[in-house]
Design an enzyme around this catalytic site. Structure first.
Site, PDB file in Angstrom:
ATOM      1  N   CYS A  34       2.902  -5.091  14.502  1.00 30.05           N
ATOM      2  CA  CYS A  34       3.851  -5.758  15.388  1.00 30.05           C
ATOM      3  C   CYS A  34       5.267  -5.264  15.077  1.00 30.05           C
ATOM      4  O   CYS A  34       5.625  -5.053  13.927  1.00 30.05           O
ATOM      5  CB  CYS A  34       3.860  -7.279  15.284  1.00 30.05           C
ATOM      6  SG  CYS A  34       2.289  -8.051  15.634  1.00 30.05           S
ATOM      7  N   ARG A  45       3.767   0.441  15.729  1.00 29.71           N
ATOM      8  CA  ARG A  45       3.464  -0.731  14.899  1.00 29.71           C
ATOM      9  C   ARG A  45       2.411  -1.632  15.534  1.00 29.71           C
ATOM     10  O   ARG A  45       1.934  -2.584  14.914  1.00 29.71           O
ATOM     11  CB  ARG A  45       4.734  -1.544  14.658  1.00 29.71           C
ATOM     12  CG  ARG A  45       5.826  -0.791  13.950  1.00 29.71           C
ATOM     13  CD  ARG A  45       6.985  -1.703  13.662  1.00 29.71           C
ATOM     14  NE  ARG A  45       6.630  -2.683  12.664  1.00 29.71           N
ATOM     15  CZ  ARG A  45       6.779  -2.516  11.355  1.00 29.71           C
ATOM     16  NH1 ARG A  45       7.297  -1.411  10.897  1.00 29.71           N
ATOM     17  NH2 ARG A  45       6.419  -3.452  10.517  1.00 29.71           N
ATOM     18  N   TRP A  93       0.365  -6.198  17.632  1.00 31.49           N
ATOM     19  CA  TRP A  93      -0.961  -5.808  17.145  1.00 31.49           C
ATOM     20  C   TRP A  93      -1.680  -7.132  16.918  1.00 31.49           C
ATOM     21  O   TRP A  93      -1.299  -7.912  16.037  1.00 31.49           O
ATOM     22  CB  TRP A  93      -0.856  -5.019  15.844  1.00 31.49           C
ATOM     23  CG  TRP A  93      -2.175  -4.463  15.395  1.00 31.49           C
ATOM     24  CD1 TRP A  93      -2.752  -3.293  15.796  1.00 31.49           C
ATOM     25  CD2 TRP A  93      -3.089  -5.056  14.465  1.00 31.49           C
ATOM     26  NE1 TRP A  93      -3.971  -3.129  15.180  1.00 31.49           N
ATOM     27  CE2 TRP A  93      -4.206  -4.194  14.357  1.00 31.49           C
ATOM     28  CE3 TRP A  93      -3.094  -6.237  13.723  1.00 31.49           C
ATOM     29  CZ2 TRP A  93      -5.295  -4.469  13.532  1.00 31.49           C
ATOM     30  CZ3 TRP A  93      -4.179  -6.507  12.906  1.00 31.49           C
ATOM     31  CH2 TRP A  93      -5.270  -5.622  12.818  1.00 31.49           C
ATOM     32  N   ASN A 135       6.016 -11.213  13.345  1.00 29.79           N
ATOM     33  CA  ASN A 135       5.145 -10.174  12.779  1.00 29.79           C
ATOM     34  C   ASN A 135       4.558 -10.744  11.508  1.00 29.79           C
ATOM     35  O   ASN A 135       5.301 -11.139  10.614  1.00 29.79           O
ATOM     36  CB  ASN A 135       5.976  -8.919  12.469  1.00 29.79           C
ATOM     37  CG  ASN A 135       5.175  -7.885  11.685  1.00 29.79           C
ATOM     38  OD1 ASN A 135       3.950  -7.915  11.672  1.00 29.79           O
ATOM     39  ND2 ASN A 135       5.877  -6.964  11.032  1.00 29.79           N
ATOM     40  N   GLY A 136       3.230 -10.806  11.417  1.00 30.24           N
ATOM     41  CA  GLY A 136       2.595 -11.327  10.210  1.00 30.24           C
ATOM     42  C   GLY A 136       1.466 -12.270  10.560  1.00 30.24           C
ATOM     43  O   GLY A 136       0.906 -12.212  11.665  1.00 30.24           O
ATOM     44  N   GLU A 168     -10.867  12.500   3.824  1.00 31.02           N
ATOM     45  CA  GLU A 168      -9.706  12.508   4.719  1.00 31.02           C
ATOM     46  C   GLU A 168     -10.068  13.131   6.076  1.00 31.02           C
ATOM     47  O   GLU A 168      -9.659  12.643   7.128  1.00 31.02           O
ATOM     48  CB  GLU A 168      -8.535  13.251   4.051  1.00 31.02           C
ATOM     49  CG  GLU A 168      -7.271  13.412   4.890  1.00 31.02           C
ATOM     50  CD  GLU A 168      -6.625  12.098   5.318  1.00 31.02           C
ATOM     51  OE1 GLU A 168      -7.035  11.032   4.864  1.00 31.02           O
ATOM     52  OE2 GLU A 168      -5.697  12.165   6.156  1.00 31.02           O
ATOM     53  N   LYS A 205      -9.706  11.121   9.607  1.00 29.67           N
ATOM     54  CA  LYS A 205      -8.909  11.611  10.740  1.00 29.67           C
ATOM     55  C   LYS A 205      -9.763  11.641  11.996  1.00 29.67           C
ATOM     56  O   LYS A 205      -9.341  11.221  13.061  1.00 29.67           O
ATOM     57  CB  LYS A 205      -8.383  13.023  10.483  1.00 29.67           C
ATOM     58  CG  LYS A 205      -7.138  13.297   9.713  1.00 29.67           C
ATOM     59  CD  LYS A 205      -5.910  12.536   9.990  1.00 29.67           C
ATOM     60  CE  LYS A 205      -5.957  11.141   9.458  1.00 29.67           C
ATOM     61  NZ  LYS A 205      -5.101  10.803   8.335  1.00 29.67           N
ATOM     62  N   GLU A 246     -10.726   8.136  13.305  1.00 29.89           N
ATOM     63  CA  GLU A 246      -9.543   7.385  13.713  1.00 29.89           C
ATOM     64  C   GLU A 246      -9.074   7.759  15.120  1.00 29.89           C
ATOM     65  O   GLU A 246      -8.722   6.886  15.907  1.00 29.89           O
ATOM     66  CB  GLU A 246      -8.449   7.707  12.686  1.00 29.89           C
ATOM     67  CG  GLU A 246      -7.181   6.934  12.773  1.00 29.89           C
ATOM     68  CD  GLU A 246      -6.224   7.314  11.645  1.00 29.89           C
ATOM     69  OE1 GLU A 246      -6.389   8.403  11.033  1.00 29.89           O
ATOM     70  OE2 GLU A 246      -5.303   6.543  11.387  1.00 29.89           O
ATOM     71  N   HIS A 264     -28.990  11.923  -2.277  1.00 30.77           N
ATOM     72  CA  HIS A 264     -29.190  10.531  -2.691  1.00 30.77           C
ATOM     73  C   HIS A 264     -29.218   9.589  -1.494  1.00 30.77           C
ATOM     74  O   HIS A 264     -29.050   8.384  -1.655  1.00 30.77           O
ATOM     75  CB  HIS A 264     -28.098  10.122  -3.685  1.00 30.77           C
ATOM     76  CG  HIS A 264     -28.146  10.933  -4.943  1.00 30.77           C
ATOM     77  ND1 HIS A 264     -29.124  10.767  -5.897  1.00 30.77           N
ATOM     78  CD2 HIS A 264     -27.390  11.975  -5.364  1.00 30.77           C
ATOM     79  CE1 HIS A 264     -28.952  11.641  -6.872  1.00 30.77           C
ATOM     80  NE2 HIS A 264     -27.902  12.397  -6.566  1.00 30.77           N
ATOM     81  N   LYS A 315       0.468   1.680  12.777  1.00 30.33           N
ATOM     82  CA  LYS A 315       0.891   2.586  11.701  1.00 30.33           C
ATOM     83  C   LYS A 315       1.165   1.857  10.389  1.00 30.33           C
ATOM     84  O   LYS A 315       0.879   2.363   9.320  1.00 30.33           O
ATOM     85  CB  LYS A 315       2.150   3.334  12.150  1.00 30.33           C
ATOM     86  CG  LYS A 315       2.643   4.330  11.130  1.00 30.33           C
ATOM     87  CD  LYS A 315       2.595   5.722  11.657  1.00 30.33           C
ATOM     88  CE  LYS A 315       2.867   6.762  10.603  1.00 30.33           C
ATOM     89  NZ  LYS A 315       1.703   7.583  10.303  1.00 30.33           N
TER      90      LYS A 315
HETATM   91  O1  M6R Z   1       1.836   3.239   4.942  1.00 31.16           O
HETATM   92  P1  M6R Z   1       0.667   3.495   4.056  1.00 31.16           P
HETATM   93  O2  M6R Z   1       0.601   4.873   3.521  1.00 31.16           O
HETATM   94  O3  M6R Z   1       0.572   2.484   2.931  1.00 31.16           O
HETATM   95  O4  M6R Z   1      -0.604   3.277   4.971  1.00 31.16           O
HETATM   96  C1  M6R Z   1      -1.893   3.283   4.435  1.00 31.16           C
HETATM   97  C2  M6R Z   1      -2.923   3.454   5.524  1.00 31.16           C
HETATM   98  O5  M6R Z   1      -2.846   2.400   6.427  1.00 31.16           O
HETATM   99  C3  M6R Z   1      -2.750   4.774   6.285  1.00 31.16           C
HETATM  100  O6  M6R Z   1      -2.777   5.861   5.416  1.00 31.16           O
HETATM  101  C4  M6R Z   1      -3.871   4.954   7.329  1.00 31.16           C
HETATM  102  O7  M6R Z   1      -5.097   5.075   6.698  1.00 31.16           O
HETATM  103  C5  M6R Z   1      -3.547   6.179   8.189  1.00 31.16           C
HETATM  104  N1  M6R Z   1      -3.125   5.761   9.495  1.00 31.16           N
HETATM  105  C6  M6R Z   1      -4.707   7.087   8.383  1.00 31.16           C
HETATM  106  O8  M6R Z   1      -4.357   8.177   9.164  1.00 31.16           O
END
Ligand code: M6R
Length: 611
Positions: free
Chosen positions: A2, A27, A75, A101-102, A484, A488, A491, A507, A606
């Site tokens: 948010c 956000r 959000w 926000n929260g 990672e 990606k 996501e 395994h 984000k």
């Molecule tokens: O702001 P931060 O680095 O603490 O955020 C952590 C995760 O939310 C962030 O890395 C998230 O996994 C990414 N959007 C992935 O691409």
């Protein structure tokens, strides 16, 4: 999660507030809303979906005149992303408007208590705040703030306006960030610098627990005890071009392509190729790294956790220190053994991730020292840690972290090198060789971009073949690279993807392998595990899979049907920097081919300021 914004001044508030929402849309983008004060009432406009949907619904700002107002991009936590649940929320009289926000953890009890006398219109936790203020917003604003503070439990950045008091906007922070921008005869308020800096460089950051109000001429603040406080006014430079796409179709692509520059910035004046020494000029960092350390615990979420996993290998290898990389969301509820000789390294792009901050507070209570690796200067993490290493990645807007991942790796690599040299566990010759390799990374990453046409073809093939499941495998320092790559892909393409240590396949996951599974392997020559990984890949091929392999081996033993993505990397320790890039590009190109919303993937935001 948010974005909140507020404005009081001499200009029309509505376009300024909508622009602020656009700049903070990463956000959260489930709904958007604006309330502008107009002659004793609110012009309230809300719409489910993106800020763009709100703008379309309002047209050319019709009936939104007014020079004070508040705005929100959501959000969703409590209540579906509908218009009724969109913020701002009004009290029963329609005179108090609130954005939040929260999460208000005790909203159900408050709502039950208020429901007898108040009419609720939404399913959100946030609406209770409007009704609480309806009872409390009199002449004594401090009393109103105190009552919010004593009633609300949870995390909140709350901003409220009163239709009959266009000269004041109220705010209170317990957790998520709130910043004030001081202009000339106008004052702005927002969750993010990106919404303020285009208008003013003069920024006041509310400390956790602070409350107060803004007027046209500035802000007044009280701390969590209600005592008046002054917070420093920082002057922050705005790099306008960083907030634009620069001709690229998406921020994510722009940010991937910025990575050679990101690496140069991360290493400049911190690493000597001649001596192999790394050093940090940020206050307190050198002292922390030179202090008595028995163990390093890295705490992070998502992509930052993957960077921490790589760093664990480096710290153990270079500094011979026990190290572990913990998921912050788990660590905060575990009973970790931390003490004064533990260095806790909290890694976070935003510096606002709720779980990571909770770990920092837990670690502090146990007497551990805390080093932050963080991108956003002035963020809560950077202020709560004993010292902070800046990632120097600049603004990252795409929700999927890309350049900040490489920047995290760079900062952590330097940290491991520094620890290794300070503890004399890293011989000078090896340190020099690692430093030479690090200085070549920017060029190696740039070269990896030449793979893009091949990766585009591959992405089109995956779409044609309706490939819906992907497995990423790697070993050693490139096991996190596989994690990672999978993160990606899932996501931004919404395709199912798993990351595994290649040695783990037999395994369990090998059962998933068939000709329809997309298998992407990272297999770097020079790693101790190169031959072992080759055997693991053969086991996968034998089960009918065609492989995509990221490798630096010019003599990689490819089988018919394999796609080999060759990268330049002479050194196994630094190979994750380079091996990650084709995986980022693959996720991007597949998402583009599938026409996904790359910069704003569904259900995500984000900055994760709630747990
Ligand atoms: O702001 P931060 O680095 O603490 O955020 C952590 C995760 O939310 C962030 O890395 C998230 O996994 C990414 N959007 C992935 O691409």
């Amino acid at each position: 999660m948010c974005g909140v914004a507020g404005y009081i001044g001499g200009r029309a508030a509505y376009p300024l507030l909508v622009e602020a929402l656009q700049r903070m849309e990463y956000r959260g983008y489930d709904s958007a809303g604006v309330a502008v004060i107009q002659k004793g009432r609110f012009a309230l406009r809300k719409a489910p979906g993106r800020v763009e949907a709100l703008s379309r619904a309002v047209g050319a700002g019709r009936d939104t005149a007014g020079t004070a107002g508040i705005a929100h991009t959501r959000w969703a936590t409590h209540g579906a992303p509908t218009e009724a649940n969109a913020h701002p929320h009004l009290d029963c009289s329609g005179r108090v408007a609130v954005i939040h926000n929260g999460i208000i953890e005790n909203f159900a009890q408050i709502k039950k208590r208020l429901a007898k006398r108040h009419r609720f219109r939404s399913e959100t936790d946030s609406e209770v705040i409007a009704h609480l203020l309806e009872d409390r917003w009199g002449d004594d604003l401090l009393a109103a703030l105190a009552s919010l503070r004593s009633t609300l439990k949870g995390q909140y950045a709350v901003v409220a306006a009163h239709a009959e008091r266009p000269d004041t906007i109220l705010m209170i922070r317990s957790g998520p960030p709130l910043l004030v921008g001081l202009g000339d005869g106008e004052t702005f308020l927002a969750s993010d610098l990106a919404a303020l800096l285009p208008h003013t460089p003069r920024i006041v950051t509310l400390e956790d627990g602070d409350g107060g109000w803004i007027t046209r001429t500035g802000c007044a603040l009280v701390d969590r005890t209600g005592r008046p406080v002054r917070r420093a006014v920082q002057t922050i430079r705005w790099e306008a071009e960083k907030a634009e796409k620069g001709g690229h179709p998406h921020y994510m692509l722009k940010e991937i392509l910025e990575q050679p520059e990101t690496l140069l910035a991360a290493f400049t004046d911190r690493l000597s190729v001649q001596t192999g020494e790394a050093s940090f000029s940020e206050p307190g960092v050198e002292q922390l790294l030179a202090g008595p350390i028995d163990r390093v615990v890295l705490a992070a979420c998502g992509t930052a956790w993957h960077a921490s996993l790589v760093a664990r290998y480096w710290i153990e290898d270079f500094a011979r220190l026990a190290a572990s990389a913990e998921l912050a969301s788990e660590l905060r509820y575990a009973r970790p053994v931390l003490d004064r000789r533990t260095l806790v390294v909290a890694v976070s792009q935003s510096g606002e991730t709720a779980d990571t901050l909770a770990c920092v507070r837990l670690a502090r209570a146990k007497g551990a020292r805390i080093l932050a690796v963080v991108n956003v200067q002035g963020s809560t993490l950077s202020r709560e840690a004993d010292a902070a290493v800046w990632m120097r990645a600049g603004l990252e807007i795409g929700v999927a972290a890309t350049k900040t991942y490489l920047a995290q790796l760079a900062a952590l690599f330097l940290m491991a090198l520094r620890l290794g040299r300070a503890r004399r566990t890293l011989p000078p010759a090896r340190a020099r060789q690692l430093a030479r390799e690090a200085s070549a990374l920017s060029g190696q990453v740039a070269e990896a971009f030449t793979l893009r046409p091949e990766i585009q073809r591959l992405a089109r093939r995956f779409v044609r073949e309706r490939c819906a499941n992907f497995m990423f495998v790697g070993r050693g320092v490139n096991f996190p690279t596989a994690l990672e790559g999978a993160l990606k892909l899932k996501e931004i393409t919404y395709r199912h993807a798993e990351g595994y240590g290649a040695g783990e396949m037999k395994h369990g996951p090998l059962a998933l392998v068939d000709p329809h599974l997309g298998v992407i392997a990272v297999c770097m020559k020079g790693e101790d595990l190169y031959d072992k990984t080759l055997s693991n890949l053969e086991e996968i091929r034998t089960r009918g899979a065609r492989l995509v392999v990221v490798t630096n081996a010019s003599d990689f033993p490819a089988a018919p049907g394999d796609v080999v993505l060759g990268v330049k990397s002479r050194n196994p320790e630094t190979s994750p920097f380079v091996a990650t890039v084709p995986l980022q590009l693959l996720a991007y190109e597949l998402a583009a081919a599938l026409r996904c919303d790359i910069d704003k993937p569904r259900n995500l935001a984000k900055s994760v300021t709630v747990e």
